[in-house]
Design an enzyme around this catalytic site. Structure first.
Site, short mmCIF file in Angstrom:
data_model
loop_
_atom_site.label_atom_id
_atom_site.label_comp_id
_atom_site.label_asym_id
_atom_site.label_seq_id
_atom_site.Cartn_x
_atom_site.Cartn_y
_atom_site.Cartn_z
N LYS A 44 9.82 -3.01 -25.83
CA LYS A 44 10.07 -2.86 -24.39
C LYS A 44 9.99 -4.16 -23.58
CE LYS A 44 11.28 0.58 -24.14
NZ LYS A 44 12.50 1.04 -24.91
N HIS A 104 10.15 -6.26 -34.35
CA HIS A 104 9.03 -6.17 -33.41
C HIS A 104 7.73 -6.56 -34.12
CE1 HIS A 104 11.25 -4.23 -30.25
NE2 HIS A 104 11.31 -3.03 -30.77
N SER A 134 6.91 0.65 -19.29
CA SER A 134 8.17 0.90 -19.98
C SER A 134 7.94 1.63 -21.31
CB SER A 134 8.89 -0.44 -20.23
OG SER A 134 10.14 -0.22 -20.84
#
Ligand code: PPS
Length: 291
Positions: A44, A104, A134
């Site tokens: 995010k 990630h 988020s």
């Protein structure tokens, strides 16, 4: 009604999706190539945004070429696995070089071949408070991640790093510490928002490209939140509702800096700031969270 089932499993203390953990040896043995460019982010933080920017630069501003596939398919996601579909590693292997990939993963879990091959890394960081907001809305709508519970509950989960891909603090600090040892362009979501042209120019130089002013301006326009929200190749609208339920919260939600102010209570903010100072002690990273 039964709640959502997905459980996270840990690798070296980092919670990850079970399918990723099941595929862990394939991920760790991934063979990076010296001309790979790896987009690295905590979830995010502007992954999709920087992916579209990078692709537009690679395609010399040719929007039609960027429409060739949905963004998830253009840049293989290294730790992604959902049998019987080809995994991120398999998709990357099948891709011709030069490859742009994404992850990630925190530095300590990255497949070691990325370091050995001295690949280029493009890291985008986003301030922790907006990131938390988020991520909360994303976990509400993403049926592959655990239900976030209430905002109050999620606040604690996020602070303690018990979310998929682990602690925001450790992720950002880990990549920040690597930036002087490897080829890492470290960008901030807030900077891209404030001066997209300037930041896109940095990406272009990092990629060894030299595009003219008109093309740069076009990239700025086409990668705006408004454009990407309407673009079916970037807005995840083709993902089935059973995976991403955009009626709960759209993938392209707000795209702003400072939305935390409409979520954090005064007490939460004070508690957060105190913990934040402690966790970020000793690093030279500067996030402006007042924006
Ligand atoms: S993911 O699922 O981790 O890959 O998500 P990621 O793409 O990293 O982050 C999603 C958030 O980025 C916002 N976004 C943008 N902001 C500004 N400009 C553009 N073009 C843009 N594209 C995506 C998106 O709206 C999510 O943030 P929030 O705050 O939830 O709106």
């Amino acid at each position: 009604e039964l709640g959502r089932q997905p459980q996270l499993r840990e690798v070296a203390g980092i919670p990850l999706q079970a399918s990723t953990v099941d595929n862990w040896s394939q991920i760790q043995n991934f063979e990076a190539k010296p001309d790979d460019l790896l987009i690295c982010t905590y979830p995010k933080s502007g992954t999709t945004w920087i992916q579209e920017i990078v692709d537009m630069i690679e395609q010399n501003g040719d929007m039609e070429k960027c429409q060739r596939a949905i963004i998830q398919h253009r840049h293989p996601f290294i730790e992604w696995a959902r049998p019987p579909h080809p995994s991120g590693v398999e998709k990357a292997r099948a891709m011709p070089s030069p490859r742009t990939l994404r992850t990630h993963l925190p530095t300590q879990l990255l497949p070691p071949s990325f370091w050995k091959n001295n690949c280029k890394f493009l890291y985008v960081a986003r301030n922790a408070k907006d990131c938390m907001v988020s991520y909360y809305h994303f976990q509400r709508m993403n049926q592959m991640l655990p239900d976030p519970g209430t905002w109050e509950e999620y606040f604690e989960t996020f602070i303690s790093g018990k979310v998929c891909w682990g602690s925001w603090y450790d992720h950002v600090k880990g990549w920040w510490e690597m930036k002087d040892r490897y080829q890492i362009l470290f960008l901030f979501y807030e900077d891209i928002k404030k001066d997209p042209k300037h930041e896109i120019q940095k990406v272009m130089q990092f990629m060894g490209k030299n595009l003219d002013e008109t093309i740069l301006d076009k990239i700025v326009q086409e990668t705006s939140f408004e454009k990407m929200k309407e673009n079916p190749m970037t807005n995840r609208s083709t993902v089935p509702k059973s995976i991403l339920d955009q009626s709960i919260s759209p993938f392209m939600r707000k795209g702003t800096v400072g939305d935390w102010k409409s979520h954090f209570t005064v007490a939460q903010n004070e508690r957060f700031d105190k913990i934040y100072r402690k966790k970020m002690e000793g690093t030279s990273i500067n996030f402006c969270m007042e924006l």
